[in-house]
Scaffold this motif. Sequence first.
Motif, PDB file in Angstrom:
ATOM      1  N   ASP A   1       1.023   2.691  12.790  1.00 12.23           N
ATOM      2  CA  ASP A   1       0.883   3.546  11.142  1.00 12.23           C
ATOM      3  C   ASP A   1       1.956   4.163  10.880  1.00 12.23           C
ATOM      4  O   ASP A   1       2.338   5.385  10.204  1.00 12.23           O
ATOM      5  CB  ASP A   1      -0.246   4.897  11.231  1.00 12.23           C
ATOM      6  CG  ASP A   1      -1.671   3.978  10.905  1.00 12.23           C
ATOM      7  OD1 ASP A   1      -1.569   3.021   9.851  1.00 12.23           O
ATOM      8  OD2 ASP A   1      -2.770   4.706  10.626  1.00 12.23           O
TER       9      ASP A   1
ATOM     10  N   LYS B   1      -7.527   2.610  16.231  1.00 12.16           N
ATOM     11  CA  LYS B   1      -8.699   3.411  16.695  1.00 12.16           C
ATOM     12  C   LYS B   1      -9.725   2.398  17.534  1.00 12.16           C
ATOM     13  O   LYS B   1     -10.028   3.033  18.505  1.00 12.16           O
ATOM     14  CB  LYS B   1      -9.619   3.062  15.451  1.00 12.16           C
ATOM     15  CG  LYS B   1      -9.158   4.345  14.230  1.00 12.16           C
ATOM     16  CD  LYS B   1     -10.030   3.485  12.981  1.00 12.16           C
ATOM     17  CE  LYS B   1      -9.836   4.865  11.671  1.00 12.16           C
ATOM     18  NZ  LYS B   1     -10.056   4.433  10.252  1.00 12.16           N
TER      19      LYS B   1
ATOM     20  N   TYR C   1      -2.996   4.622  -3.959  1.00  9.12           N
ATOM     21  CA  TYR C   1      -2.364   3.625  -2.869  1.00  9.12           C
ATOM     22  C   TYR C   1      -1.103   3.120  -3.527  1.00  9.12           C
ATOM     23  O   TYR C   1      -0.925   2.779  -5.503  1.00  9.12           O
ATOM     24  CB  TYR C   1      -3.828   2.119  -3.074  1.00  9.12           C
ATOM     25  CG  TYR C   1      -4.668   2.518  -2.151  1.00  9.12           C
ATOM     26  CD1 TYR C   1      -4.577   2.044  -0.857  1.00  9.12           C
ATOM     27  CD2 TYR C   1      -5.620   3.553  -2.482  1.00  9.12           C
ATOM     28  CE1 TYR C   1      -5.544   2.629  -0.161  1.00  9.12           C
ATOM     29  CE2 TYR C   1      -6.860   3.771  -1.771  1.00  9.12           C
ATOM     30  CZ  TYR C   1      -6.971   3.716  -0.392  1.00  9.12           C
ATOM     31  OH  TYR C   1      -7.412   3.386   0.324  1.00  9.12           O
TER      32      TYR C   1
ATOM     33  N   TRP D   1      -3.187   7.393   0.675  1.00  9.12           N
ATOM     34  CA  TRP D   1      -4.344   6.964   1.695  1.00  9.12           C
ATOM     35  C   TRP D   1      -4.210   7.139   3.196  1.00  9.12           C
ATOM     36  O   TRP D   1      -4.622   7.821   3.921  1.00  9.12           O
ATOM     37  CB  TRP D   1      -4.587   5.557   1.323  1.00  9.12           C
ATOM     38  CG  TRP D   1      -3.263   4.442   1.563  1.00  9.12           C
ATOM     39  CD1 TRP D   1      -2.454   4.256   1.000  1.00  9.12           C
ATOM     40  CD2 TRP D   1      -2.559   4.032   3.037  1.00  9.12           C
ATOM     41  NE1 TRP D   1      -1.687   3.603   1.807  1.00  9.12           N
ATOM     42  CE2 TRP D   1      -1.108   3.143   2.893  1.00  9.12           C
ATOM     43  CE3 TRP D   1      -3.444   3.444   4.347  1.00  9.12           C
ATOM     44  CZ2 TRP D   1      -1.117   2.935   4.608  1.00  9.12           C
ATOM     45  CZ3 TRP D   1      -3.054   3.134   5.097  1.00  9.12           C
ATOM     46  CH2 TRP D   1      -1.939   2.931   5.763  1.00  9.12           C
ATOM     47  N   LEU D   2      -2.058   7.434   3.420  1.00  6.33           N
ATOM     48  CA  LEU D   2      -1.919   7.765   4.974  1.00  6.33           C
ATOM     49  C   LEU D   2      -0.892   9.159   4.897  1.00  6.33           C
ATOM     50  O   LEU D   2      -0.564   9.461   3.076  1.00  6.33           O
ATOM     51  CB  LEU D   2      -1.037   6.255   5.314  1.00  6.33           C
ATOM     52  CG  LEU D   2      -1.573   7.061   6.858  1.00  6.33           C
ATOM     53  CD1 LEU D   2      -2.233   7.475   8.371  1.00  6.33           C
ATOM     54  CD2 LEU D   2      -0.664   5.858   7.357  1.00  6.33           C
TER      55      LEU D   2
ATOM     56  N   GLU E   1      -6.835  11.343  12.124  1.00  8.26           N
ATOM     57  CA  GLU E   1      -6.007  10.857  10.367  1.00  8.26           C
ATOM     58  C   GLU E   1      -5.730   9.798  10.689  1.00  8.26           C
ATOM     59  O   GLU E   1      -4.875   9.215   9.872  1.00  8.26           O
ATOM     60  CB  GLU E   1      -4.370  12.320  10.529  1.00  8.26           C
ATOM     61  CG  GLU E   1      -5.148  13.373  10.052  1.00  8.26           C
ATOM     62  CD  GLU E   1      -3.629  14.365  10.171  1.00  8.26           C
ATOM     63  OE1 GLU E   1      -3.642  15.578   9.612  1.00  8.26           O
ATOM     64  OE2 GLU E   1      -3.563  14.432  11.558  1.00  8.26           O
ATOM     65  N   TYR E   2      -5.157   8.977  11.436  1.00 10.50           N
ATOM     66  CA  TYR E   2      -4.876   7.252  11.780  1.00 10.50           C
ATOM     67  C   TYR E   2      -6.109   6.737  10.393  1.00 10.50           C
ATOM     68  O   TYR E   2      -7.168   6.629  10.436  1.00 10.50           O
ATOM     69  CB  TYR E   2      -5.077   6.737  13.116  1.00 10.50           C
ATOM     70  CG  TYR E   2      -3.409   7.477  13.213  1.00 10.50           C
ATOM     71  CD1 TYR E   2      -2.127   7.146  13.413  1.00 10.50           C
ATOM     72  CD2 TYR E   2      -3.846   8.805  14.706  1.00 10.50           C
ATOM     73  CE1 TYR E   2      -1.017   8.070  14.065  1.00 10.50           C
ATOM     74  CE2 TYR E   2      -2.580   8.612  14.629  1.00 10.50           C
ATOM     75  CZ  TYR E   2      -1.106   8.441  15.066  1.00 10.50           C
ATOM     76  OH  TYR E   2      -0.647   9.150  15.434  1.00 10.50           O
ATOM     77  N   ASP E   3      -5.443   5.053   9.754  1.00  7.82           N
ATOM     78  CA  ASP E   3      -6.085   3.989   9.701  1.00  7.82           C
ATOM     79  C   ASP E   3      -6.734   2.789  10.261  1.00  7.82           C
ATOM     80  O   ASP E   3      -6.762   2.326  10.467  1.00  7.82           O
ATOM     81  CB  ASP E   3      -5.256   4.453   8.330  1.00  7.82           C
ATOM     82  CG  ASP E   3      -5.425   3.016   7.609  1.00  7.82           C
ATOM     83  OD1 ASP E   3      -6.519   3.769   6.597  1.00  7.82           O
ATOM     84  OD2 ASP E   3      -6.074   1.749   7.563  1.00  7.82           O
ATOM     85  N   ASP E   4      -5.665   3.162  11.002  1.00 10.91           N
ATOM     86  CA  ASP E   4      -5.037   1.890  11.779  1.00 10.91           C
ATOM     87  C   ASP E   4      -6.489   0.672  12.792  1.00 10.91           C
ATOM     88  O   ASP E   4      -6.308   1.948  13.447  1.00 10.91           O
ATOM     89  CB  ASP E   4      -3.513   1.123  12.117  1.00 10.91           C
ATOM     90  CG  ASP E   4      -3.455  -0.861  12.449  1.00 10.91           C
ATOM     91  OD1 ASP E   4      -3.840  -1.118  12.249  1.00 10.91           O
ATOM     92  OD2 ASP E   4      -2.983   0.364  13.597  1.00 10.91           O
TER      93      ASP E   4
ATOM     94  N   ASN F   1      -5.972  -3.830   6.159  1.00 10.93           N
ATOM     95  CA  ASN F   1      -5.161  -4.069   5.150  1.00 10.93           C
ATOM     96  C   ASN F   1      -4.379  -5.061   4.447  1.00 10.93           C
ATOM     97  O   ASN F   1      -3.632  -5.408   4.581  1.00 10.93           O
ATOM     98  CB  ASN F   1      -3.672  -3.222   5.620  1.00 10.93           C
ATOM     99  CG  ASN F   1      -4.090  -1.227   5.552  1.00 10.93           C
ATOM    100  OD1 ASN F   1      -5.742  -1.417   6.302  1.00 10.93           O
ATOM    101  ND2 ASN F   1      -3.355  -1.009   6.512  1.00 10.93           N
TER     102      ASN F   1
ATOM    103  N   ARG G   1       1.081  -1.004  -0.343  1.00 12.49           N
ATOM    104  CA  ARG G   1      -0.186  -0.400  -0.070  1.00 12.49           C
ATOM    105  C   ARG G   1       0.633   1.783   0.241  1.00 12.49           C
ATOM    106  O   ARG G   1       0.753   2.410  -0.091  1.00 12.49           O
ATOM    107  CB  ARG G   1      -0.729  -0.364   1.604  1.00 12.49           C
ATOM    108  CG  ARG G   1      -2.131  -0.691   1.751  1.00 12.49           C
ATOM    109  CD  ARG G   1      -2.273   0.016   2.890  1.00 12.49           C
ATOM    110  NE  ARG G   1      -4.185  -0.869   3.046  1.00 12.49           N
ATOM    111  CZ  ARG G   1      -4.885  -0.087   3.523  1.00 12.49           C
ATOM    112  NH1 ARG G   1      -4.841   0.977   3.403  1.00 12.49           N
ATOM    113  NH2 ARG G   1      -5.960  -0.999   2.769  1.00 12.49           N
TER     114      ARG G   1
END
Length: 543
Positions: A409, A383, A35, A431-432, A376-379, A69, A25
């Motif tokens: 992240d 979360k 990505y 994406w991040l 702003e975090y994705d993981d 992911n 990614r």
Amino acid sequence: MGKELFKEMKKDWYKNTVIYQIYPRSYRDSNGDGYGDIKGIIEKLDYLEYLGIGAIWLSPVFKSPQKDNGYDISDYKDIEPMFGSLADMEELINEADRHGIKIIMDLVLNHSSDKHKWFLEAIKSKDNPYHDYYVFRDGDKDHAPNDMRAVFGGSAWEWVEGLNQYYFHQFTTAQPDLNWDNPKLRQELYDMINFWIDKGVGGFRLDVIDQIAKEPDNFITSNGPKLHKYLRELNQKTFGGKNLVTVGEAWSANIDNAPIYSNPDGSELSMVFQFEHICLDQQEGKDKWDLAPLPFVKFKKILNKWQTELYGKGWNSLFWDNHDLPRIVSRWGNDGKYRVESAKMLATILHGMQGTPYIYQGEEIGMTNIKLNIDEYDDVEIKNMYKERIAAGYSKEEVMNSIYAKGRDNARTPMQWDDSENSGFSISKPWLKVNENYKEINVKNQINDPDSILNYYKRLITLRKENQVFADGKFMMYLEDDDNIFAYERILDNHRLVVICNFYGEMIENPLTDITENLKMVLSNYEKDDDRLRPYEARMYMI
Ligand code: GLC
């Protein structure tokens, strides 16, 4: 090509090579969707050949809803469209081979995605032929079979309306655990692995492999009684005797069971990732978010133990970071004033030891941790933990500090290729977020600089290839109780390799000058010699 590719390879080739991990990614986006993808990796094979690595461990690119992911696979024989197609994957395997690089695929065999066709069938009824591919238990809506917790928070049991049963999941609810006690399931997995072997892959990384033989009724997750029986069967039915490299992720591995996993007779795996040294900077009995300073002497004792006690009985994997861990230069080095020195020092310690070294993308240029706002975090792990801890009364500041230090992240921000917008990773918004320091820390800045971290890694890799003492030398640690110095010697016949490093930022005396008197310094992160050891100084000597 296919199977023929590796026939000529030297047995145990992985002992003389360095493996580079790609988190697809975040590596290189070739089609501008934000990505990274497989074609992007193909674009960078020249770079990887320049670095000198022998294999790529590719984090999962299989078809997946991407709830974790890619560690949630919905079709093991197909590629996630976001990353490309099966044809792209075949092209990557063949192109990499032309660059002298093998592809190691990341197999998630402990669980599948809840969108896998097996699971969609399994929840239809108790009589469905796929029902037993997963771990279901009776119960009623308000009473789970027991109080086991999932790794990413919440109960490990999820109720299925209509079926009126619970399924077991060690990770998120979107990752139902597979039932390895079912021989049909095992055979399906073996067929799938052989499908990839036929395509010419160089080996496999086996995700949380110590957890496949779970026994939830007995509260057993890792290291179940049938684990090694299953691993031997897996080996015999798939990669055994084929000169492929296999590395199992095993958080529960210890010095007593590691020789079983990586027995030199080849009956199980080439090696495991063990995490004993990785879990030291946290409060005892708590989890990784409960921060504590690294106990340096204990850390050395643990690495010393793995080096000496596995010698001749198994094989070590050597790593500081991966896609689940923070950036090593921020964690145990210094990502400010001494970023360059400390990144090289950490690399020196790791690459001089016995085992197969792994480089996680961006480590070779000294990429650092990042601080983002919570939204702003994705993981999914970050979360879930954030919600749980805030609800449990932790202060926001404390929770954020844990994320800055340990959040996954940190390692997953886009690769920093150059100083153009989005760091040369993508023409679109990634994406991040890209780390703001990309203008300074990037491949383009380092590739032509002989003193860069990148070219230091390249030299370490070359030294390993040219000197058998790296792979085979016996390990002996110096000054085990010293509070600042990490030093050791490797000996093979009359070849010697000595590493002396100052792990911290103060200037200190060097008590080991006698030892290195007749040796030649082959690598160092400071220009001129000095009697003392400067901040984060690293020296490598040989004869
Ligand atoms: C492993 C992977 C991690 C993933 C987990 C569940 O620990 O490295 O990224 O979330 O397994 O598959």
